[in-house]
Each structure stands twice: as structure tokens, then as C-alpha cells.
Design a protein around this motif. Structure first.
Motif, PDB file in Angstrom:
ATOM      1  N   PRO A 140     -70.843  -3.487 -75.730  1.00  8.02           N
ATOM      2  CA  PRO A 140     -69.698  -4.294 -76.160  1.00  8.02           C
ATOM      3  C   PRO A 140     -68.825  -4.686 -74.969  1.00  8.02           C
ATOM      4  N   GLY A 141     -68.370  -5.931 -74.965  1.00  2.58           N
ATOM      5  CA  GLY A 141     -67.503  -6.399 -73.893  1.00  2.58           C
ATOM      6  C   GLY A 141     -66.049  -6.070 -74.153  1.00  2.58           C
ATOM      7  N   LYS A 142     -65.203  -6.438 -73.211  1.00  5.17           N
ATOM      8  CA  LYS A 142     -63.760  -6.231 -73.350  1.00  5.17           C
ATOM      9  C   LYS A 142     -63.255  -6.995 -74.576  1.00  5.17           C
ATOM     10  N   PRO A 143     -62.257  -6.443 -75.263  1.00  4.29           N
ATOM     11  CA  PRO A 143     -61.465  -5.244 -74.958  1.00  4.29           C
ATOM     12  C   PRO A 143     -62.025  -3.929 -75.495  1.00  4.29           C
ATOM     13  N   ASP A 144     -63.260  -3.932 -76.002  1.00  2.00           N
ATOM     14  CA  ASP A 144     -63.885  -2.674 -76.399  1.00  2.00           C
ATOM     15  C   ASP A 144     -63.900  -1.737 -75.186  1.00  2.00           C
ATOM     16  N   PRO A 145     -63.653  -0.453 -75.378  1.00  4.04           N
ATOM     17  CA  PRO A 145     -63.561   0.462 -74.229  1.00  4.04           C
ATOM     18  C   PRO A 145     -64.900   0.919 -73.669  1.00  4.04           C
TER      19      PRO A 145
END
Length: 219
Positions: A140-145
Motif C-alpha cells: 500500500p502507498g502513502k498515507p498507509d503506514p
């Protein structure tokens, strides 16, 4: 052990404003869309490419979005095959070298593709300075951590030992979601007000101020 500093690339270390805007414009023209205003393009930088272009043109079908993504990638690839390289912001190299010399753990977390990340890691000295490097294609890309948590795991750092340095609200929200210190910079794609509104602890105006912020964090 010194803290972990995780850096975004686009708009934080590398001035990619011109190349990203050019690729977005050329891709839009290639698929018959109107030229996107820079103010809209700058808002999507940091997201994974599919998510970014979906945000830019939310009414596209999946097939149209795939065509838009391909056109963007083609524009970007041709730009670099012609010899273009985005410049580093003045002071970026010197700060990274000082942090590395002083024992900081360093990592990268970027919305770039693996190809773009590899191109940047080929810059002089980068592969030796960064312990790990993570991109949107890893999960997963930002904003996922996810990518920031992966960086902490790779560098054996706890959230309270980690500062995330970035120029967009996407970086800040990722830092907050991972429990890391959200540290903004003012010279990239989002404005200081936008970065602060996302929850940044501070927004450095130049690399000297960022170095002071990191020194205070380490203390």
C-alpha cells in the motif's frame, strides 16, 4: 544507537516538480484529456501512480485510467532515456552525508516506482548511505503506514526513534499512522499550511533548519 531518519524523495531530496508536471501534461494530451493545472498535479505527488492519477481524473474508467498511467510512465521514461536527471535540492547531499557520518540510520519511503527508486539509488553515495528503501510498489502507498513500518523493521528502529521527513500531507499522515515523528519541509509540492494541517510537528524552511529539527529530535 542514533535515530532513524526516513526521507521521502520527490519534493524533499529531489526537485522533480518540472518532470512530474511535464509527464502529467504529456500523458493527459496523449489520452485526450485537458492539460491539468499545476496546482492539482502537486496535490497528488507522493501517492502511488494509479492512486495519484485516479485522484487527478476521478471520472475515468479502469481502462481509461490504465491508459493514462501508461502514458505517464512512457513520458517519464522517455524523459530520462534522453538524459534528463532531476536535480537534488541544494543542501540535500551535505545533510545526508553528515547524518550518515554521525551514525544516523537512514531509509527512503517514496511513492515512486521501483524503477524510479533504483534510478535514485544509483546517485553517487546513495546506496551506501541508506539502509533500506521502500516504494509504493512494495505494498500500500502513502498515507498507509506500510512502507514506513517496513523501513523501521529493516532498520531495527521503534516508532519513537523514527522521524519521517517529507514535503506533503501524505508523508505526514503516513508518519502519524506509523507512530513516527511527522517532520515537514517547505520547499516541495505542498504548502507549509497544508503540511501543518495534516499534523506535522514542524515545517523546516531549509536544510539548515531541518538539521536543527533532527538534532532536537535526536536529543
Amino acid at each position: 544507537m542514533r535515530p532513524l531518519a526516513v526521507f521521502d524523495i520527490d519534493g524533499t531530496l529531489v526537485d522533480s516538480r518540472a518532470s512530474i508536471f511535464q509527464a502529467a501534461t504529456e500523458a493527459a494530451r496523449a489520452v485526450g484529456l485537458p492539460d491539468p493545472p499545476y496546482d492539482r498535479v502537486r496535490q497528488i505527488v507522493g501517492l502511488s501512480l494509479h492512486e495519484a492519477l485516479r485522484t487527478l481524473e476521478p471520472d475515468l474508467t479502469d481502462a481509461e485510467l490504465a491508459e493514462f498511467v501508461t502514458a505517464f510512465q512512457t513520458s517519464f521514461r522517455l524523459m530520462h532515456e534522453a538524459g534528463y536527471e532531476e536535480p537534488l535540492y541544494p543542501g540535500a547531499t551535505e545533510l545526508l552525508q553528515r547524518l550518515h557520518r554521525d551514525g544516523w540510520r537512514l531509509a527512503l519511503a517514496t511513492g515512486q516506482s521501483r524503477r524510479g527508486l533504483a534510478r535514485n539509488l544509483a546517485r553517487t553515495g546513495w546506496a551506501e548511505m541508506f539502509i533500506s528503501a521502500h516504494c509504493a510498489e512494495d505494498g500500500p502507498g502513502k498515507p498507509d503506514p506500510a512502507m514506513l513500518l517496513a523501513a523501521m523493521h529493516a532498520c531495527d528502529a521503534r516508532p519513537e526513534q523514527t522521524g519521517m521527513i517529507g514535503d506533503t500531507g501524505h508523508d505526514i499522515r503516513m508518519a502519524l499512522a506509523a507512530g513516527a515523528a511527522p517532520l515537514g519541509v517547505a520547499w516541495g509540492f505542498h504548502t507549509p499550511d497544508e503540511i501543518l494541517a495534516a499534523g506535522a510537528r514542524s515545517v523546516a524552511q531549509d536544510f539548515a533548519e531541518l538539521e536543527a529539527v533532527l538534532a532536537a529530535f535526536a536529543a
